[in-house]
Design a protein around this motif. Structure first.
Motif, PDB file in Angstrom:
ATOM      1  N   THR B 340     -14.845 -11.247  29.380  1.00  0.00           N
ATOM      2  CA  THR B 340     -15.605 -12.240  30.010  1.00  0.00           C
ATOM      3  C   THR B 340     -16.230 -11.896  31.533  1.00  0.00           C
ATOM      4  O   THR B 340     -15.526 -10.922  32.347  1.00  0.00           O
ATOM      5  CB  THR B 340     -14.405 -13.352  30.348  1.00  0.00           C
ATOM      6  N   VAL B 341     -17.252 -12.218  31.729  1.00  0.00           N
ATOM      7  CA  VAL B 341     -17.932 -11.714  33.060  1.00  0.00           C
ATOM      8  C   VAL B 341     -17.454 -12.518  34.211  1.00  0.00           C
ATOM      9  O   VAL B 341     -17.334 -13.912  34.099  1.00  0.00           O
ATOM     10  CB  VAL B 341     -19.367 -11.780  32.766  1.00  0.00           C
ATOM     11  N   VAL B 342     -17.243 -11.827  35.225  1.00  0.00           N
ATOM     12  CA  VAL B 342     -16.973 -12.453  36.578  1.00  0.00           C
ATOM     13  C   VAL B 342     -17.724 -11.935  37.546  1.00  0.00           C
ATOM     14  O   VAL B 342     -17.895 -10.599  37.911  1.00  0.00           O
ATOM     15  CB  VAL B 342     -15.299 -12.119  36.856  1.00  0.00           C
ATOM     16  N   THR B 343     -18.495 -12.801  38.348  1.00  0.00           N
ATOM     17  CA  THR B 343     -19.450 -12.564  38.963  1.00  0.00           C
ATOM     18  C   THR B 343     -18.771 -12.439  40.690  1.00  0.00           C
ATOM     19  O   THR B 343     -18.211 -13.274  41.060  1.00  0.00           O
ATOM     20  CB  THR B 343     -20.590 -13.239  39.218  1.00  0.00           C
ATOM     21  N   VAL B 344     -19.144 -11.332  41.301  1.00  0.00           N
ATOM     22  CA  VAL B 344     -18.726 -11.261  42.705  1.00  0.00           C
ATOM     23  C   VAL B 344     -20.019 -10.875  43.817  1.00  0.00           C
ATOM     24  O   VAL B 344     -20.849 -10.184  43.283  1.00  0.00           O
ATOM     25  CB  VAL B 344     -17.694 -10.106  42.896  1.00  0.00           C
ATOM     26  N   ALA B 345     -20.110 -11.988  44.532  1.00  0.00           N
ATOM     27  CA  ALA B 345     -21.445 -11.868  45.576  1.00  0.00           C
ATOM     28  C   ALA B 345     -20.820 -11.692  46.872  1.00  0.00           C
ATOM     29  O   ALA B 345     -19.843 -12.218  47.191  1.00  0.00           O
ATOM     30  CB  ALA B 345     -22.062 -12.826  45.254  1.00  0.00           C
ATOM     31  N   GLU B 388     -28.456 -20.776  45.936  1.00  0.00           N
ATOM     32  CA  GLU B 388     -27.733 -20.619  44.712  1.00  0.00           C
ATOM     33  C   GLU B 388     -26.797 -21.781  44.568  1.00  0.00           C
ATOM     34  O   GLU B 388     -26.676 -22.511  43.632  1.00  0.00           O
ATOM     35  CB  GLU B 388     -26.731 -19.397  44.727  1.00  0.00           C
ATOM     36  N   LEU B 389     -26.337 -22.437  45.754  1.00  0.00           N
ATOM     37  CA  LEU B 389     -25.377 -23.489  45.652  1.00  0.00           C
ATOM     38  C   LEU B 389     -26.342 -24.759  45.536  1.00  0.00           C
ATOM     39  O   LEU B 389     -25.785 -25.512  44.687  1.00  0.00           O
ATOM     40  CB  LEU B 389     -24.779 -23.759  47.152  1.00  0.00           C
ATOM     41  N   MET B 390     -27.333 -24.778  45.850  1.00  0.00           N
ATOM     42  CA  MET B 390     -28.355 -25.994  45.696  1.00  0.00           C
ATOM     43  C   MET B 390     -28.556 -25.779  44.211  1.00  0.00           C
ATOM     44  O   MET B 390     -29.011 -26.803  43.329  1.00  0.00           O
ATOM     45  CB  MET B 390     -29.603 -25.797  46.487  1.00  0.00           C
ATOM     46  N   VAL B 394     -23.313 -20.390  41.424  1.00  0.00           N
ATOM     47  CA  VAL B 394     -22.559 -19.711  42.189  1.00  0.00           C
ATOM     48  C   VAL B 394     -21.786 -18.694  41.553  1.00  0.00           C
ATOM     49  O   VAL B 394     -21.330 -18.835  40.524  1.00  0.00           O
ATOM     50  CB  VAL B 394     -21.608 -20.775  42.837  1.00  0.00           C
ATOM     51  N   PRO B 395     -21.557 -17.634  42.509  1.00  0.00           N
ATOM     52  CA  PRO B 395     -20.469 -16.652  41.903  1.00  0.00           C
ATOM     53  C   PRO B 395     -19.173 -17.011  41.768  1.00  0.00           C
ATOM     54  O   PRO B 395     -18.888 -18.308  42.155  1.00  0.00           O
ATOM     55  CB  PRO B 395     -20.624 -15.702  43.063  1.00  0.00           C
ATOM     56  N   ASP B 396     -18.354 -16.228  41.052  1.00  0.00           N
ATOM     57  CA  ASP B 396     -16.945 -16.623  41.068  1.00  0.00           C
ATOM     58  C   ASP B 396     -16.075 -16.273  42.212  1.00  0.00           C
ATOM     59  O   ASP B 396     -15.348 -17.017  42.719  1.00  0.00           O
ATOM     60  CB  ASP B 396     -16.299 -16.004  39.671  1.00  0.00           C
ATOM     61  N   VAL B 397     -16.324 -14.828  42.636  1.00  0.00           N
ATOM     62  CA  VAL B 397     -15.825 -14.654  43.896  1.00  0.00           C
ATOM     63  C   VAL B 397     -16.948 -14.463  44.844  1.00  0.00           C
ATOM     64  O   VAL B 397     -18.043 -13.867  44.747  1.00  0.00           O
ATOM     65  CB  VAL B 397     -15.093 -13.188  43.736  1.00  0.00           C
ATOM     66  N   LEU B 398     -16.679 -14.929  46.178  1.00  0.00           N
ATOM     67  CA  LEU B 398     -17.448 -14.656  47.382  1.00  0.00           C
ATOM     68  C   LEU B 398     -16.758 -13.710  48.284  1.00  0.00           C
ATOM     69  O   LEU B 398     -15.621 -13.698  48.573  1.00  0.00           O
ATOM     70  CB  LEU B 398     -17.584 -15.989  47.921  1.00  0.00           C
ATOM     71  N   CYS B 399     -17.463 -12.633  48.720  1.00  0.00           N
ATOM     72  CA  CYS B 399     -16.866 -11.722  49.568  1.00  0.00           C
ATOM     73  C   CYS B 399     -17.246 -12.326  50.964  1.00  0.00           C
ATOM     74  O   CYS B 399     -18.653 -12.384  51.289  1.00  0.00           O
ATOM     75  CB  CYS B 399     -17.485 -10.485  49.429  1.00  0.00           C
ATOM     76  N   THR B 614     -16.401 -23.890  42.576  1.00  0.00           N
ATOM     77  CA  THR B 614     -17.051 -24.185  41.041  1.00  0.00           C
ATOM     78  C   THR B 614     -17.343 -23.001  40.206  1.00  0.00           C
ATOM     79  O   THR B 614     -17.980 -22.923  39.276  1.00  0.00           O
ATOM     80  CB  THR B 614     -18.355 -24.940  41.589  1.00  0.00           C
ATOM     81  N   ALA B 615     -16.301 -22.006  40.580  1.00  0.00           N
ATOM     82  CA  ALA B 615     -16.486 -20.835  39.795  1.00  0.00           C
ATOM     83  C   ALA B 615     -16.178 -21.120  38.339  1.00  0.00           C
ATOM     84  O   ALA B 615     -15.422 -21.909  38.153  1.00  0.00           O
ATOM     85  CB  ALA B 615     -15.597 -19.990  40.199  1.00  0.00           C
ATOM     86  N   VAL B 616     -16.867 -20.655  37.371  1.00  0.00           N
ATOM     87  CA  VAL B 616     -16.589 -20.495  35.964  1.00  0.00           C
ATOM     88  C   VAL B 616     -15.680 -19.919  35.570  1.00  0.00           C
ATOM     89  O   VAL B 616     -14.647 -20.444  34.638  1.00  0.00           O
ATOM     90  CB  VAL B 616     -17.992 -20.232  35.094  1.00  0.00           C
TER      91      VAL B 616
END
Lengths: 279, 730
Positions: B340-345, B388-390, B394-399, B614-616
């Protein structure tokens, strides 16, 4: 065929005006755009209780109430003066129109040089042993912005009034003069009747422009200017920056309703004025 | 007449045929490819394999064959070049190629035969050149054939007593070895080193790397020094002549690989791997960006080729080596088997990308992909996040960093409170963390961000001079000045910008009541603080003072000599804390910066991680965050000055033990440790940095520092503008 021609425009209006409006309406009743919890009119209630919003409304109304009549009245006055044969008429007209062609960024720069705390005006005042105020960060700021607004918008209003004046039938004015009507009576009984609809139209345009004065204020004093310069668009812009979309949406809905109401009233009177002239 | 014309035309035809047969650019007939081109797509499962090269040996050459991975290393201890083979998951040392080997190159032939190019040093000069370097040693150049078990099969001396020869070796898929030595091409069609064919490069051209073509042929990269261009040519297996240049093998940022998977050649251009087919030319094979192999290293001109780091296997999998020389095998799988892909931005998250790559190599349930909002860490990251929020993506993890509006995100419920995650995690609870750290990370009672380490900013003083000074308020500051009129309060290079940085980050909280929606920037405390800042030199003034030739004295030296009462200090690590205590013979007290409430030590952290509400993949996001924190706290080298304080209680206690052991020159006493713990618990967070308030303070204070207004006027303007800002948020 004609109906088909309407489609592109209709799609554009639906996509960029109608749909976003309903989306805004939807956001305005959510707690936040992430969990999308329905809160009814809570955002509106909070908005109306918010000190910053009330300040922004107060400032915007005050600015419009001050700047719009001045911009309309002065433009009308100048137009009437320029109607006469006066020396330097053409230069004066050019001078009033030239601000329309100057980019706003450079206008703001000039204004800043003039009205900065250590700017040209305060230096002049200092040479007269007068301690000038911090124009942009004090209650004097409103005056500066009104001046800037007038400087920027008078020319355009002037053109509209001059065009309207040129359409007043000369024979009617001439007949009135022959009948012994003075300048004031000629203006009030003839010219004004013809100019009323243009005046209302110019008022609508100026009112719309007065809501857009944010650009100048923002460039002069940033997101958080002196509290007397804090306009509705500051509030909205800052709500966007701080991701408070529900409150932003609620403010936009309220603003749309108010402006819509004002414009509808003005258009109504403009229509009646037009009708009266035609009669 | 007609007859004459026919003769002339026929003569021209024959002449053109002759000419074309002599032309060096004649396109040679290519044998058919052994298999249909592999088409990548669908879902893939990645398995990673480390070469595990001995740490004391430098990796030299890596080669991939169908069945095994070969790599050679150079050892600085015995100066030997060793060859290793990994086959069937087992690593074996094959052979010491050369006891004095440098620059050895290998190619894998058929049936595991290894073709080698070997340099053996014959003479080393120890006299430095004009540039201070040692000249390259003289060596003999050999070509070798090694058996599959590494035993030397045959060897032939090619050049004697030479310096700095450019050479390369490669074998075709049919097993024919090619050597390029000093611009001469050698090849052994029969595999016998005594039966070599050779061809010399045309004048003005140089042979560079070889590429084994997917159809069994061989290509060579030739540099034309007159034209200043490189091109890849197919080699004639009979004559060694160059064929027609292979299109699409020139230009920048392109890495070429040997042909495999049904392609004549492979090339990586950016993040896309292309394969050269017979009929359609270059076709995109796979987007490598989707596999998190790491950032592609841009190069000027050709790179790679020296290492065949990529190979497409017949089963549809792709074997690819990353920059850390770890091998990734991507095998097709069903959708449900794929990770499963987790995105970090975030902004400037190069180091997080490194962590993500490590995570991906060791964890199989999730694959982390990073999204760089702004490589420079500038403010446009916030705009991208907002967009992105609009858009609802959104990413799953935000730095989280100072440029992303953390407070606004928290206020809008955009970030998850991590306390429930800690409570429901049996292995990773709040007890994992050092006392006081989670409190410092809190915002409005919730825990929205976590980090693996932290640093502190404070001021310290000599206990013998200032007594047990544990807080520094404007009042105590004045008392200190009065009590010690002969001693300077601060170090002469304590800069305005440093104090203002504290004012804009931590001190802001003293003047805002978020609950009540009021601000007090016009208070006496704030006025005193900015007045104090105005008395300090600016950074430019300090830099200018360095040029006046006076002796440079450090802050540490000044406080040690008793010349100043307070020294500003970053305490980024346990090392620094111990160093300060050593400096002061254990008498250092840490009252922090001047603060109205006396809480002037600031705790901050980089690489703060938050989970978007709202992370998936919230579970995946948490898995990554806890992995990063545990990974970074596993074995931090606390003896280094740059190793920040670990947030892990266990790692922190290990550091304490280390600094109380004989391994250090100054052993921290129990009192020192107690002071440190107190400092952490009492520290205030600098994590709620608000760019808006910082901008307002900056703008208004700049006018005050320039002398355009008084401190009171500046404070009043800050108050007015900040109040507006706070009112908006209510």
């Amino acid at each position: 065929m004609a109906r088909r021609m309407l489609w592109p425009g209709l799609i554009g209006v639906m996509t960029f005006y109608v749909f976003p409006f309903f989306l805004t309406l939807y956001y305005s009743v959510l707690h936040d755009p992430f969990e999308k919890q329905f809160v009814g009119l809570n955002n509106y209630r909070e908005l109306l209780q918010n000190a910053a919003f009330r300040l922004a409304v107060r400032n915007t109304v005050r600015f419009s109430a001050l700047a719009v009549p001045l911009a309309v009245g002065l433009a009308l006055g100048f137009a009437l003066v320029l109607e006469r044969r006066i020396p330097g008429k053409s230069r004066f007209r050019t001078a009033l129109l030239s601000p329309l062609m100057v980019p706003i960024a450079s206008v703001v720069l000039i204004w800043e040089i003039l009205f900065h705390q250590n700017g040209t005006i305060n230096r002049l005042l200092a040479s007269l042993s007068v301690n000038g105020p911090d124009w942009l960060y004090s209650s004097w700021g409103v005056l500066v912005i009104v001046l800037l607004f007038l400087w920027k918008n008078l020319g355009y209003n002037l053109v509209l009034f001059m065009a309207a004046i040129s359409h007043i039938p000369a024979e009617i004015v001439e007949a009135a003069r022959i009948d012994g009507a003075g300048a004031w009576r000629t203006f009030w009984c003839i010219k004004w009747r013809y100019l009323l609809s243009t005046t209302l139209f110019v008022s609508i345009l100026t009112l719309a422009n007065s809501f857009k004065v944010f650009r100048e204020v923002y460039m002069l004093s940033g997101n958080y200017p002196h509290e007397e310069l804090y306009m509705l668009q500051h509030f909205m812009n800052n709500m966007f920056r701080t991701l408070n979309y529900p409150r932003l949406s609620a403010a936009m809905v309220l603003m749309t309703l108010v402006i819509g109401g004002v414009l509808a009233t003005l258009f109504y009177f403009e229509g009646r004025a037009q009708h009266s002239v035609e009669e | 007449m007609k007859h004459r014309i026919a003769v002339v035309v026929a003569a021209m035809f024959i002449f053109s045929l002759l000419l074309s047969s002599c032309s060096p650019n004649k396109r040679l007939p290519a044998p058919p490819l052994a298999q249909e081109p592999v088409v990548m797509g669908g879902y893939y499962k990645a398995t990673w394999q480390s070469l595990e090269a001995p740490e004391e040996e430098d990796l030299q050459v890596i080669r991939l064959s169908e069945n095994a991975i070969y790599f050679s290393t150079y050892s600085y201890s015995d100066y030997a070049t060793r060859l290793y083979r990994i086959g069937d998951g087992e690593k074996t040392a094959v052979q010491i190629i050369s006891s004095t080997g440098i620059g050895n190159d290998i190619a894998i032939g058929k049936d595991g035969v290894i073709w080698s190019l070997c340099y053996k040093i014959v003479e080393t000069s120890h006299e430095e050149t004009d540039t201070g370097n040692l000249p390259p040693p003289h060596h003999n150049v050999y070509i070798q054939m090694l058996q599959a078990d590494g035993a030397l099969g045959a060897e032939r001396l090619m050049l004697e007593n030479v310096q700095g020869v450019g050479a390369d070796v490669q074998a075709t898929t049919a097993g024919v070895p090619y050597w390029g030595i000093d611009n001469v091409l050698y090849w052994a069609p029969t595999g016998d080193l005594n039966d070599l064919k050779q061809a010399t490069a045309a004048e003005g051209t140089e042979y560079h790397e070889f590429y084994a073509l997917g159809d069994g042929g061989m290509a060579v990269l030739v540099y034309d020094s007159q034209a200043g261009k490189s091109a890849v040519y197919r080699l004639d297996g009979e004559t060694g002549a160059l064929g027609k240049a292979i299109e699409g093998c020139t230009g920048e940022n392109v890495t070429l690989y040997d042909g495999s998977g049904g392609y004549l050649l492979l090339k990586r251009d950016g993040d896309v791997m292309y394969g050269l087919t017979d009929g359609e030319g270059w076709v995109a094979v796979v987007d490598l960006a989707a596999y998190e192999l790491g950032e592609y290293q841009k190069s000027n001109g050709f790179s790679g080729g020296y290492y065949p780091l990529c190979r497409m296997m017949a089963d549809g999998s792709l074997l690819m080596m990353d920059e850390e020389y770890d091998l990734c095998r991507m095998t097709p799988c069903a959708e449900e088997e794929a990770a499963t892909v987790v995105t970090v931005a975030g902004n400037g998250i190069g180091n997080v990308t490194e962590l993500a790559r490590m995570y991906n190599k060791t964890q199989s349930d999730y694959v982390v992909r990073t999204k760089e909002y702004s490589p420079t860490g500038a403010t446009d990251g916030a705009a991208k996040l907002t967009a992105e929020l609009m858009a609802g993506t959104v990413p799953d993890v935000l730095c989280v960093d100072n440029f992303l509006p953390a407070r606004a995100l928290i206020a809008r419920n955009a970030l998850e409170d991590l306390y429930p995650y800690l409570e429901s995690d049996a292995e990773f609870s709040a007890d994992y963390f050092v006392d006081g750290v989670l409190k410092a990370f809190e915002s409005d009672g919730g825990l929205y961000q976590l980090a693996a380490d932290f640093t502190m900013e404070t001021m310290f003083a000599d206990e013998n001079v200032v007594g047990d000074l544990d807080v520094l308020t404007p009042v105590t500051l004045k008392e200190l000045q009065t009590a010690h009129p002969d001693i300077a309060l601060f170090f002469s290079e304590f800069m305005q910008e440093e104090l203002m940085s504290y004012v804009k980050t931590a001190a802001v909280a003293d003047h805002i009541d978020w609950a009540g929606g009021t601000t007090s920037f016009d208070s006496e405390d704030f006025v005193q603080l900015i007045t104090l800042a105005s008395t300090l030199p600016t950074m430019q003034e300090v830099i200018d003072s360095w040029n006046d030739g006076s002796e440079v004295v450090s802050s540490d030296q000044s406080i040690q000599a008793g010349d100043i009462l307070l020294a500003r200090s970053a305490v980024p690590s346990m090392w620094r804390y111990a160093h300060v205590q050593e400096l002061m013979n254990g008498r250092a007290v840490f009252p922090g910066y001047p603060a109205a409430n006396g809480q002037g030590t600031v705790l901050t952290a980089s690489n703060r991680f938050a989970i978007m509400s709202t992370a998936v993949q919230k579970e995946g996001a948490w898995d990554f965050i806890r992995w990063v924190i545990q990974y970074q706290n596993a074995t931090p080298d606390v003896s280094l000055p740059t190793t920040a304080f670990p947030t892990s209680r266990e790692a922190f206690e290990r550091a304490v033990t280390y600094y109380q052991s004989d391994a250090v020159t100054y052993r921290l006493t129990e009192t020192d440790i107690a002071r440190l713990r107190e400092m952490i618990v009492g520290a205030r967070s600098a994590l709620d940095y608000d760019t808006e308030l910082a901008t307002i303070i900056d703008e208004e204070c700049a006018k005050f520092f320039r002398g355009s207004c008084t401190a009171e006027q500046a404070a009043a303007k800050i108050q007015s503008r900040a109040q507006l800002y706070v009112s908006e948020q209510m």
